[in-house]
Design a protein around this motif. Structure first.
Motif, short mmCIF file in Angstrom:
data_model
loop_
_atom_site.label_atom_id
_atom_site.label_comp_id
_atom_site.label_asym_id
_atom_site.label_seq_id
_atom_site.Cartn_x
_atom_site.Cartn_y
_atom_site.Cartn_z
N ASP A 147 0.87 -0.97 0.32
CA ASP A 147 0.09 0.32 0.08
C ASP A 147 0.57 1.76 -0.38
OD1 ASP A 147 -2.21 1.31 0.10
OD2 ASP A 147 -2.96 1.22 2.23
N HIS A 148 0.08 2.44 -0.26
CA HIS A 148 1.10 3.72 0.16
C HIS A 148 1.37 3.69 1.34
CE1 HIS A 148 1.70 7.94 -1.21
NE2 HIS A 148 1.13 8.44 -0.07
N GLY A 149 2.67 3.80 0.99
CA GLY A 149 3.70 4.53 1.78
C GLY A 149 4.15 3.28 2.64
N ASP A 150 4.03 1.80 2.34
CA ASP A 150 4.65 1.02 2.66
C ASP A 150 6.36 0.40 2.76
OD1 ASP A 150 2.58 -0.16 3.51
OD2 ASP A 150 2.24 -1.27 2.74
N GLU A 151 6.59 1.35 2.08
CA GLU A 151 7.98 0.71 1.84
C GLU A 151 8.75 1.78 2.95
OE1 GLU A 151 7.89 4.77 -1.49
OE2 GLU A 151 6.65 3.58 -0.06
N VAL A 152 8.81 3.43 3.40
CA VAL A 152 8.74 3.87 4.46
C VAL A 152 9.69 3.12 5.77
CG1 VAL A 152 8.28 6.32 5.54
CG2 VAL A 152 7.64 6.08 3.37
N TYR A 153 8.68 2.06 5.70
CA TYR A 153 9.23 1.68 6.82
C TYR A 153 10.37 0.91 6.95
CZ TYR A 153 4.55 2.49 8.26
OH TYR A 153 3.42 3.59 8.83
N TYR A 154 10.33 0.76 5.86
CA TYR A 154 11.75 -0.35 5.56
C TYR A 154 12.99 0.76 5.37
CZ TYR A 154 9.14 -4.45 4.54
OH TYR A 154 8.20 -5.62 4.77
N VAL A 155 12.81 1.98 4.90
CA VAL A 155 13.26 2.76 4.81
C VAL A 155 14.51 3.13 6.00
CG1 VAL A 155 14.21 4.54 4.21
CG2 VAL A 155 12.87 3.49 2.58
N PHE A 156 13.33 3.37 6.95
CA PHE A 156 14.25 3.88 8.05
C PHE A 156 13.94 2.68 8.93
CE2 PHE A 156 12.77 8.13 5.59
CZ PHE A 156 13.48 8.28 5.73
#
Length: 255
Positions: free
Chosen positions: A156-165
């Motif tokens: 979903d939208h924004g899910d990759e952010v959790y992996y980036v940080f």
């Protein structure tokens, strides 16, 4: 909620605040499209991408609106122009065709909204940008979120952010993905390229619209969303021009 309702939803007005670009003559001296077409911007490396289900769950659910109302709000919030109904019918025909299958209608609607709001704009920007571009499609949602979402929702939208940080506790394989993502992003911040030792090569976005599919395994790909991108950036503008010129291509296309 049937297929034939979508053109009406696309047509509906919204009284909510609209999010439009302000051409302030300082930061943005000209319309964004003109700046991009004329290459009037700094030619620095660009990393840009999308998730494989951008309109999966978060955006519809946080609005507190019915699906029809949210669709109207999304389209009206990012444009001051009111679309003629026949344009909305073309969009519905491209994504849904004549299907009456409720599952296909649901999934096609989500794909259409993701393309309008995220995917096609991101791909268009990548094409305009002549400096090195690294495009991604993120394909693995955090498992901790999936237990709270419908089974049909992807990344979903924004899910990759959790992996980036590294914001949450992941499974063992997701921890590995988190480390890989941090390496890609860190390399890009330091050098202008995400590539580095031990990483799957990330191709530059070029003539074949190359990109990197990022998940538990990384895989280079080409021409993401090619069919709908061609429709949105070539076919639909051509049909609009022909309609203005009094030609009948639109009727034939919808027939």
């Amino acid at each position: 909620w049937a297929c034939q309702c979508i053109p009406k939803c696309l047509q509906a007005k919204s009284a909510m605040l609209q999010f439009v670009v302000t051409e302030d003559k300082a930061f943005l001296p000209k319309p964004v499209k003109e700046l991009l077409q004329n290459q009037e911007f700094h030619k620095v490396p660009l990393m840009i991408g999308v998730n494989d289900d951008e309109f999966g769950w978060v955006m519809p659910s946080v609005s507190g609106k019915k699906v029809e109302e949210f669709l109207s709000w999304c389209l009206s919030s990012f444009s001051m122009k009111k679309r003629p109904r026949w344009i909305n019918e073309l969009l519905a025909d491209e994504y849904l065709g004549s299907s009456v299958d409720p599952i296909k209608i649901r999934d096609s609607y989500r794909e259409m909204m993701a393309d309008i709001i995220f995917n096609i704009p991101a791909l268009s920007l990548a094409k305009f940008h002549k400096a090195p571009v690294y495009f991604y499609e993120f394909q693995h949602p955090p498992s901790m979120f999936q237990v709270k979402r419908p089974s049909f929702v992807g990344t979903d939208h924004g899910d990759e952010v959790y992996y980036v940080f590294g914001l949450y506790t992941f499974t063992e394989k997701e921890n590995e993905l988190c480390g890989t993502v941090m390496e890609y992003w860190g390399n890009f911040a330091r050098t202008g390229s995400p590539n580095g030792p031990g990483l799957t090569p990330w191709p530059e976005h070029g003539a074949d619209a190359e990109y990197l599919a990022i998940g538990l395994q990384q895989k280079p790909g080409k021409n993401l969303k090619e069919k709908h991108y061609t429709f949105m950036t070539e076919t639909l503008p051509r049909l609009i021009r022909e309609k203005k010129d009094g030609k009948s291509s639109v009727i034939k296309y919808l027939a």
